[in-house]
Scaffold this active site. Structure first.
Site, PDB file in Angstrom:
ATOM      1  N   CYS A  33      -3.369  -8.131   3.813  1.00  0.00           N
ATOM      2  CA  CYS A  33      -2.372  -7.256   3.219  1.00  0.00           C
ATOM      3  C   CYS A  33      -2.880  -5.847   2.903  1.00  0.00           C
ATOM      4  O   CYS A  33      -2.143  -5.026   2.361  1.00  0.00           O
ATOM      5  CB  CYS A  33      -1.750  -7.880   1.978  1.00  0.00           C
ATOM      6  SG  CYS A  33      -2.842  -8.870   0.975  1.00  0.00           S
ATOM      7  N   HIS A  87      -1.878  -1.738  -5.886  1.00  0.00           N
ATOM      8  CA  HIS A  87      -1.586  -2.906  -5.049  1.00  0.00           C
ATOM      9  C   HIS A  87      -0.535  -3.755  -5.756  1.00  0.00           C
ATOM     10  O   HIS A  87       0.422  -4.210  -5.132  1.00  0.00           O
ATOM     11  CB  HIS A  87      -2.870  -3.683  -4.789  1.00  0.00           C
ATOM     12  CG  HIS A  87      -2.712  -4.768  -3.772  1.00  0.00           C
ATOM     13  ND1 HIS A  87      -2.419  -4.520  -2.457  1.00  0.00           N
ATOM     14  CD2 HIS A  87      -2.791  -6.120  -3.899  1.00  0.00           C
ATOM     15  CE1 HIS A  87      -2.332  -5.657  -1.799  1.00  0.00           C
ATOM     16  NE2 HIS A  87      -2.557  -6.651  -2.652  1.00  0.00           N
ATOM     17  N   HIS A 146       6.578  -7.960  -1.369  1.00  0.00           N
ATOM     18  CA  HIS A 146       5.256  -7.755  -0.773  1.00  0.00           C
ATOM     19  C   HIS A 146       5.409  -7.741   0.745  1.00  0.00           C
ATOM     20  O   HIS A 146       5.770  -8.746   1.350  1.00  0.00           O
ATOM     21  CB  HIS A 146       4.324  -8.872  -1.224  1.00  0.00           C
ATOM     22  CG  HIS A 146       2.893  -8.665  -0.824  1.00  0.00           C
ATOM     23  ND1 HIS A 146       2.453  -7.515  -0.193  1.00  0.00           N
ATOM     24  CD2 HIS A 146       1.786  -9.467  -0.974  1.00  0.00           C
ATOM     25  CE1 HIS A 146       1.151  -7.619   0.038  1.00  0.00           C
ATOM     26  NE2 HIS A 146       0.728  -8.788  -0.421  1.00  0.00           N
ATOM     27  N   SER A 185      20.076  43.003  50.332  1.00  0.00           N
ATOM     28  CA  SER A 185      19.631  44.368  50.586  1.00  0.00           C
ATOM     29  C   SER A 185      18.376  44.680  49.773  1.00  0.00           C
ATOM     30  O   SER A 185      17.335  44.051  49.965  1.00  0.00           O
ATOM     31  CB  SER A 185      20.753  45.357  50.278  1.00  0.00           C
ATOM     32  OG  SER A 185      20.386  46.662  50.675  1.00  0.00           O
TER      33      SER A 185
END
Length: 990
Positions: free
Chosen positions: A177, A313, A350, A602
């Site tokens: 994780c 976390h 989570h 031309s």
């Protein structure tokens, strides 16, 4: 002001999909409002997820989670997947691929030339384990390798690199994780090590079925009530979520130099592992976490007291939260007076492998906007964390940033098993002011379908109505930072955002493949005062080329270009026309529009010859100035446009054919009296031209000898670019181009423009581009049935009677050439000025359902685009029916026409071998390994099968003939024949 060390990394783009939020903007709104994406699932959702009534009744079952909606949908056609292959592709890989596209778009770096690296992570593939393995609903014909390539984590980063054409490192990172935060660390290191110029980093975690819920066990990591409450006194676990996010990173110095929009600055990152310093493999470690946080601070050269927020976390577990706070307290050597803590897990659950990048996105937006996100769930701190006696706190409501500027934040990601990561972010530098840009802007959009193009148009128009939008920056980003090579295209030119939003509804759209451009250079008579004046002011490339010409002329070129009266004098007209047309051609070449061939009218042929290298620019200007001056000295004459083809004219001796312009349009010339008499005799429409002399007639004979002398003074070289001769009406030869006598004849003989145009058009569908003032030649070209041959004609400058800005005409044509399929260099339009790449609405993926349901939950559904099914298609039989049937089964498409292209349907080389094997088994014809590359449609494969059968039949017939001959031979005759054959082989070998 902040001082940078040179090791900082800029966050220049981001994208993601989260529970309850389909974009990063929605996600940030939810974060600031404290709205949770974790929710309770309905009975219908639980049924579809295969959750039985018995399981729902079990003690501890929690029917909640952070579900990502729409994971069964995918824009397979855009990425080149067949419905069969899309149905078995891991949804994590599909969703991450689309997110990577959006992140690079958001950064303004999708489709550029930079070396881009990909660093990605994913969770375990439950789609393979639960939906595909041993499921009879899986499409047939799949080999084990097919499933492996479609579902192995190892292919995640490489798949993105392949589909987005990214040539830097493509590395899949897996550390549980903490994975996606580690991808950011690895990406930063790669940028600092110059492995790539831009890095895409992120992660995805989608674990189907996403509406399943979970089983809580006492003492386990999963919360008993479906709520994740990090650092709270009532915290008792985490909730599973599903989501995806990716960020785009660049070295800060490069981002600043390139005008990127910077959302945050990465001051430093660090990664380590706990080792054995913990109670078990899955347990966290105070020392390991503290070391990685302190290392990130030291590498960032940041005083920990200046950090005002940490995106933790934050699992909300009894073991994890106290250890994390203890590690932070230990790592912050100089504690701040106040530092807020938060964790996005409280809102979205989570995200496992995607958790770190989700927190990184949240922290980046926090330092950018100067807002500390709220944690509205919070009641009181967990007493085990010791928050009351620390500088850390959890705020229930959003608040202004605590502490001094610049705003700084930390992000932690801790993987089960002990791989820890931490990053330090800082607020972005103030953007450098940009100039106003050109007065007109070209905006372009491309898409894989008409529907996607229409939605892109709608989203862009809405964006342009917002406040403080710089149209120059929007246009620059669309041209340089988005995919511009998709088949369905749109272009519009506008002066300001409001006009752009308004005219988008009527913009030019199309899907073309006419790549070749033929330059047409008009002759005398197309000039007008002020021609290209606004280009001269605003386009540096045009101005520089005009300056080159101006210094070679004996008069002030810009004074002449502004003076209508002087422009009527041939001595000024011809050099002025040459200079404008040459400068226009150089501008077109700068924009990547290069001629496959050219035709001048031309004096226009001199521009073609100069660009082809026959004349140097100084010699060309010298010759054209001499030509104009010599003609200007001649007696005046008249020219008349007549609505008849050159071969239909009956001309008297004193009137001459001057130009064959179109199938029913010619120009004649002579004295005023002769032309007047001829005009009076005509029964068709005619018009006197505003010219001073009777060009391309006997009236210029007196100047030819002196002009021949002038031509002989310059070096003539073979042409490097083909162009058509006015004299012959066909391709000029090297002998003609390098013959001084040719240029003398060119001044005298009739201009065979119509014949020359037919020569150009014979090359196939082309784009004719008039490189000069007005639209005389495009008007003449349209009289040659351009539409019937698939051709198109465009002008470069406005008609003198048009009230338009020069840039509007020129940029409009650039956009229409791009729509037609010309490989123009859109980035070159603003290559001379500094502009900013700005976030714009993302690509509207045309998502359809490509999914294999859980066994026993629903019938297999593999949806294809119904537009392909047509009841009017005739039934197929024989070999064609067999081959289309094989394609339908192995591609997963229920209806395939004889002329559908295998690769456009999403076929690939691995599947091709299966198709060829099936054809061999069912038709008894062995095709070569590369047959589908040679014959990529069912109809062409049938022709190849018939060819193979014919060749085999010839071999069989020859063998039968030889066998019959042998049967009729005596033993002596057979022995003699074998001896002769042996002797012949020996002679051949010697």
């Amino acid at each position: 002001m902040t001082e940078y060390t040179g090791f900082e990394i800029a966050v220049v783009g981001m994208a993601g999909r989260f529970p309850g939020a389909s974009t990063v903007d929605d996600f940030w709104d939810n974060v600031l409002a404290g709205e949770a994406g974790v929710r309770r699932f309905t009975d219908e959702e639980l049924d579809a997820a295969g959750v039985t009534a018995e399981r729902r009744a079990e003690p501890g079952f929690v029917p909640m989670g952070g579900a990502l909606e729409g994971i069964e949908l995918f824009d397979a056609k855009l990425f080149g997947y067949s419905p069969r292959d899309a149905a078995v592709l891991d949804p994590q890989q599909r969703v991450f691929l689309e997110t990577a596209w959006h992140a690079l778009e958001h950064a303004g770096h999708l489709g550029g030339k930079d070396v881009v690296g990909v660093y990605a992570s994913a969770s375990i593939d439950t789609y393979l384990l639960r939906h595909l393995l041993n499921n009879p609903a899986v499409p047939g014909g799949l080999q084990p390798l097919d499933l492996l390539l479609a579902n192995d984590k190892d292919t995640l980063a490489s798949r993105v690199a392949y589909h987005l054409d990214l040539t830097g490192p493509a590395i899949t990172v897996q550390t549980a994780c903490s994975s996606s935060l580690v991808t950011i660390h690895v990406a930063c290191q790669a940028l600092l090590g110059r492995d790539c110029d831009i890095a895409l980093a992120g992660g995805v975690s989608i674990r189907p079925p996403v509406h399943e819920g979970y089983q809580h066990t006492e003492g386990g990591i999963l919360a008993a009530d479906g709520r994740c409450m990090p650092f709270d006194a009532d915290a008792h676990g985490v909730v599973a979520g599903n989501g995806v996010a990716a960020v785009v990173l660049r070295r800060l110095e490069d981002a600043l130099a390139d005008g990127d929009t910077i959302h945050a600055v990465v001051k430093g990152t660090a990664v380590n592992n706990d080792g054995a310093d913990k109670v078990g493999f899955t347990a966290p470690s105070v020392n390991g976490q503290a070391r990685v946080i302190r290392a990130a601070h030291e590498l960032s050269e940041v005083d920990s007291s200046t950090i005002g927020y940490v995106e933790a976390h934050g699992t909300g577990t009894a073991l994890g939260d106290p250890i994390e706070v203890a590690a932070l307290t230990k790592a912050f050597v100089n504690p701040p007076s106040a530092c807020a803590l938060g964790s996005v897990k409280a809102l979205i659950g989570h995200l496992d492998a995607a958790a770190g990048v989700a927190g990184f996105v949240k922290a980046s937006l926090a330092v950018r906007d100067g807002v500390v996100p709220p944690s509205p769930y919070f009641t009181a701190p967990n007493p085990e964390t010791g928050l009351e006696n620390s500088p850390f706190f959890v705020n229930r409501e959003a608040q202004e940033w605590p502490g001094p500027r610049p705003r700084r934040a930390g992000i932690s990601g801790f993987g089960m098993g002990g791989t820890n990561a931490h990053a330090v972010l800082e607020e972005p530098p103030s953007p450098e002011p940009m100039g106003p840009g050109r007065s007109r802007q070209l905006l372009v959009l491309s898409a894989g379908s008409e529907e996607a193009l229409g939605e892109s148009r709608k989203r862009l128009a809405e964006h342009l109505t917002a406040d403080h939008v710089s149209l120059a920056d929007v246009a620059h980003t669309l041209r340089t930072g988005r995919r511009t090579n998709l088949p369905h295209r749109l272009a519009v030119v506008a002066a300001d955002p409001a006009e752009a939003a308004s005219v988008l509804a009527s913009a030019w759209t199309g899907s073309g493949d006419r790549r070749d451009v033929m330059f047409l250079f008009p002759g005398q008579g197309s000039q007008y005062a002020g021609m290209a004046e606004q280009l001269d002011r605003e386009e540096p490339v045009f101005r520089a080329a005009l300056d080159e010409c101006a210094v070679l002329l004996p008069f002030d070129l810009r004074d002449v270009l502004a003076d209508a009266e002087r422009l009527t004098r041939t001595r000024y007209t011809q050099p002025a026309l040459f200079a404008v047309e040459y400068s226009l051609a150089k501008l077109w070449e700068h924009w990547g529009v290069r001629p496959a061939a050219m035709l001048g009218h031309s004096v226009g042929e001199y521009v073609a010859a100069c660009l082809a290298g026959v004349f140097s620019l100084p010699d060309a200007v010298k010759l054209i100035a001499a030509r104009g001056e010599l003609m200007d000295r001649l007696p005046g004459g008249a020219m008349l446009s007549v609505s008849l083809g050159a071969d239909e004219l009956a001309l008297p001796a004193d009137v001459h054919l001057a130009a064959s312009n179109a199938p029913a349009l010619s120009t004649v010339a002579g004295t005023f009296e002769a032309v007047e008499r001829f005009e009076a005799q005509l029964s068709v429409t005619s018009r006197r031209l505003h010219t001073s002399h009777a060009f391309h007639s006997a009236m210029i004979d007196p100047m030819l000898a002196e002009f021949a002398s002038k031509v002989s003074e310059v070096e003539l070289r073979e042409p490097r670019i083909p162009f058509v001769s006015n004299v012959s009406g066909t391709w000029i030869t090297s002998g003609e181009a390098t013959d001084p006598g040719y240029w003398v004849r060119h001044a005298r003989e009739a201009v065979r423009f119509s014949e020359g145009l037919r020569t150009l058009l014979a090359e196939g569908p082309v784009n004719l581009l008039e490189v000069g003032p007005g639209n005389v030649l495009t008007t003449l070209a349209r009289q040659h049935d351009l539409a019937g041959g698939g051709h198109a004609a465009f002008g470069s400058l406005r008609h003198p009677r048009e009230d338009k800005h020069d840039l509007e005409t020129t940029l409009s044509t650039l956009g229409r050439l791009w729509i037609a399929g010309v490989p123009v260099d859109l980035a070159a339009v603003t290559a001379d000025e500094r502009r900013r790449r700005v976030p714009l609405p993302g690509y509207p993926f045309a998502r359809e359902r490509h999914w294999v349901d859980l066994p026993g939950t629903a019938a297999p559904q593999v949806v294809v685009n119904e537009e392909r099914v047509s009841a009017a298609e005739p039934a197929v039989t024989g070999d064609l029916a067999v081959i289309t049937g094989i394609w339908q089964e192995l591609l997963g498409i229920p209806r395939i026409s004889p002329h559908d292209d295998y690769f456009e349907l999403g076929g690939h080389s691995l599947l091709a071998t299966q198709i060829l094997a099936r054809i061999t088994a069912e038709l008894g014809v062995s095709l070569p390994a590369g047959a589908i590359f040679e014959a990529p449609t069912p109809a062409r494969l049938v022709a190849l099968v018939e060819q193979q059968r014919g060749e085999h039949q010839e071999d069989d017939d020859e063998f039968a003939r030889l066998l019959a001959e042998i049967r009729d031979m005596s033993p002596e005759e057979l022995r003699a024949e074998l001896d002769r054959e042996r002797d012949a082989q020996e002679i051949s070998q010697s």
